[in-house]
Write a protein that holds these residues in place. Sequence first.
Motif, PDB file in Angstrom:
ATOM      1  N   VAL A 220       0.854  -1.280   0.016  1.00 46.13           N
ATOM      2  CA  VAL A 220       0.234   0.041  -0.068  1.00 46.13           C
ATOM      3  C   VAL A 220       0.886   1.201  -0.058  1.00 46.13           C
ATOM      4  O   VAL A 220       0.536   2.382  -0.696  1.00 46.13           O
ATOM      5  N   LEU A 221       1.824   1.371   0.969  1.00 50.52           N
ATOM      6  CA  LEU A 221       2.615   2.494   0.925  1.00 50.52           C
ATOM      7  C   LEU A 221       3.418   2.775  -0.573  1.00 50.52           C
ATOM      8  O   LEU A 221       3.555   3.883  -0.956  1.00 50.52           O
ATOM      9  N   ALA A 222       4.086   1.675  -0.966  1.00 57.37           N
ATOM     10  CA  ALA A 222       4.641   1.715  -2.281  1.00 57.37           C
ATOM     11  C   ALA A 222       3.662   2.220  -3.477  1.00 57.37           C
ATOM     12  O   ALA A 222       4.120   3.167  -4.106  1.00 57.37           O
ATOM     13  N   ALA A 223       2.214   1.942  -3.272  1.00 56.34           N
ATOM     14  CA  ALA A 223       1.356   2.608  -4.094  1.00 56.34           C
ATOM     15  C   ALA A 223       1.055   4.190  -4.029  1.00 56.34           C
ATOM     16  O   ALA A 223       0.501   4.830  -4.841  1.00 56.34           O
ATOM     17  N   ILE A 224       1.053   4.482  -2.657  1.00 56.31           N
ATOM     18  CA  ILE A 224       0.377   5.895  -2.505  1.00 56.31           C
ATOM     19  C   ILE A 224       1.566   6.838  -1.915  1.00 56.31           C
ATOM     20  O   ILE A 224       1.219   8.027  -2.035  1.00 56.31           O
ATOM     21  N   ALA A 225       2.910   6.540  -2.054  1.00 60.71           N
ATOM     22  CA  ALA A 225       3.645   7.460  -1.624  1.00 60.71           C
ATOM     23  C   ALA A 225       5.216   7.226  -2.424  1.00 60.71           C
ATOM     24  O   ALA A 225       5.429   6.191  -2.842  1.00 60.71           O
ATOM     25  N   THR A 226       5.913   8.147  -2.695  1.00 63.92           N
ATOM     26  CA  THR A 226       7.241   8.175  -3.205  1.00 63.92           C
ATOM     27  C   THR A 226       8.255   8.187  -1.792  1.00 63.92           C
ATOM     28  O   THR A 226       9.500   7.853  -2.124  1.00 63.92           O
ATOM     29  N   LYS A 227       7.975   8.792  -0.868  1.00 64.78           N
ATOM     30  CA  LYS A 227       8.862   8.851   0.169  1.00 64.78           C
ATOM     31  C   LYS A 227       8.177   8.411   1.450  1.00 64.78           C
ATOM     32  O   LYS A 227       7.158   8.818   1.959  1.00 64.78           O
ATOM     33  N   VAL A 228       8.677   7.322   2.061  1.00 63.22           N
ATOM     34  CA  VAL A 228       8.205   6.873   3.369  1.00 63.22           C
ATOM     35  C   VAL A 228       9.152   6.757   4.519  1.00 63.22           C
ATOM     36  O   VAL A 228      10.414   6.099   4.364  1.00 63.22           O
ATOM     37  N   TRP A 229       9.127   7.946   5.541  1.00 63.67           N
ATOM     38  CA  TRP A 229       9.950   7.845   6.310  1.00 63.67           C
ATOM     39  C   TRP A 229       9.445   7.037   7.658  1.00 63.67           C
ATOM     40  O   TRP A 229       8.655   6.932   8.229  1.00 63.67           O
ATOM     41  N   ARG A 230      10.609   6.110   7.842  1.00 64.44           N
ATOM     42  CA  ARG A 230      10.466   5.143   9.159  1.00 64.44           C
ATOM     43  C   ARG A 230      11.045   5.776  10.460  1.00 64.44           C
ATOM     44  O   ARG A 230      12.296   5.861  10.327  1.00 64.44           O
TER      45      ARG A 230
END
Length: 296
Positions: A149-159
Amino acid sequence: MRTGVIGLGSMGMGAALSALRAGLEVTGVDPRAAARDSFAEAGGGAVARAAELPEGTQALVVLVVNAAQTEAALFGPDGALPRLAPGAVVISSATMAPEDARRIAERLGAAGMLALDAPVSGGAAKAATGEMTVMASGSAAAFDAAAPVLAAIATKVWRLGEAPGIGATVKVVHQLLAGVHIAVAAEAMALGIRAGADPQQLYDVVTSAAGNSWMFENRMARVLAADDAPRSAVDIFVKDLGLVTQMAKSLDFPVPLAAQAQQLFTAAHAQGHGQKDDGFVIRVWQALTGIKLPGD
C-alpha cells in the motif's frame, strides 16, 4: 491485496485511486454518494460504512479528519474492526495528537492488528499521483505488511521508529511550519496589495527570489486566480495549529508564531471562510484593511 480506504476526500480519493492503479483490490468508504460514485466509476468498490468493507480486509488506510473520526471508523458501531483479517495492518493517517495515535495503536494491538502511525503530506495533487510523503512509526512487521500500500500511495516513506506517536509528533511539527507559512504568505500578499504593488508582479518577484516558500508559491497562485475551492480548508489549520499549541503546552514550550497563525485562521473561520481554501486566510487582512483581491 484486499485493501480499504476510509475517507474519499481530497487526499483519500487520490490514495484510493493510486492503490487501485497499483493492482490492489480496493474498497473506498465514504458517506457521500458522490464520492462513492466517483470511485466506483474508476473501478473500485465503494461502500457508505466501514462495517460494509469486504470480510478479511488485509490493509486499511484511514484518511479522515481527526482522532475522533479515526476511532469511530475503526471501533465504533459501524467500525471496520470486525471486517479486518487477523493480523491486518491499519495505516492511520489523520493528523492527530501523539497521545491519540498511541491510544489507537494500543487498541489495535489488543485486537490482534498491526498499526502504523502514519500521517501524510503532499496535498490532493501528490495523493492523486501516488507521490505522497508518509511520516510513519510502527513495528517492522507493520511496515512489512503495509509495504504494497505504501509503495502505491507514496514516493517517500519515513520510518521514524517503532513507537506509535512519533509519526504524529513529526506531522504536528510539520503543520506548525505549514500553517505559519500560509499565514505569512497571505500577510505578505495583502501588504503588497495595500501598498499598491501589482499582485501578479509581486508573486512573480517573490517566487523567483530568496523570500519564496512552497506555500507562498502554491497558495498565493490560488489567490491570484480567485480560486478558493478547498484542497486544504481554513478549518484544517484551525484544528492542526490547535494540535501544535496543545502539544507545546504539554511540554512547557512557547510557540508564539503558531499561536498567532491559529488566531488568524480562527478569524477567517469566524468570517465564514472555514471551508474555503486555506490560502484565503487572506480574507482576514481584507476585512481589516479593505483591500481588493484579484477576482473581487
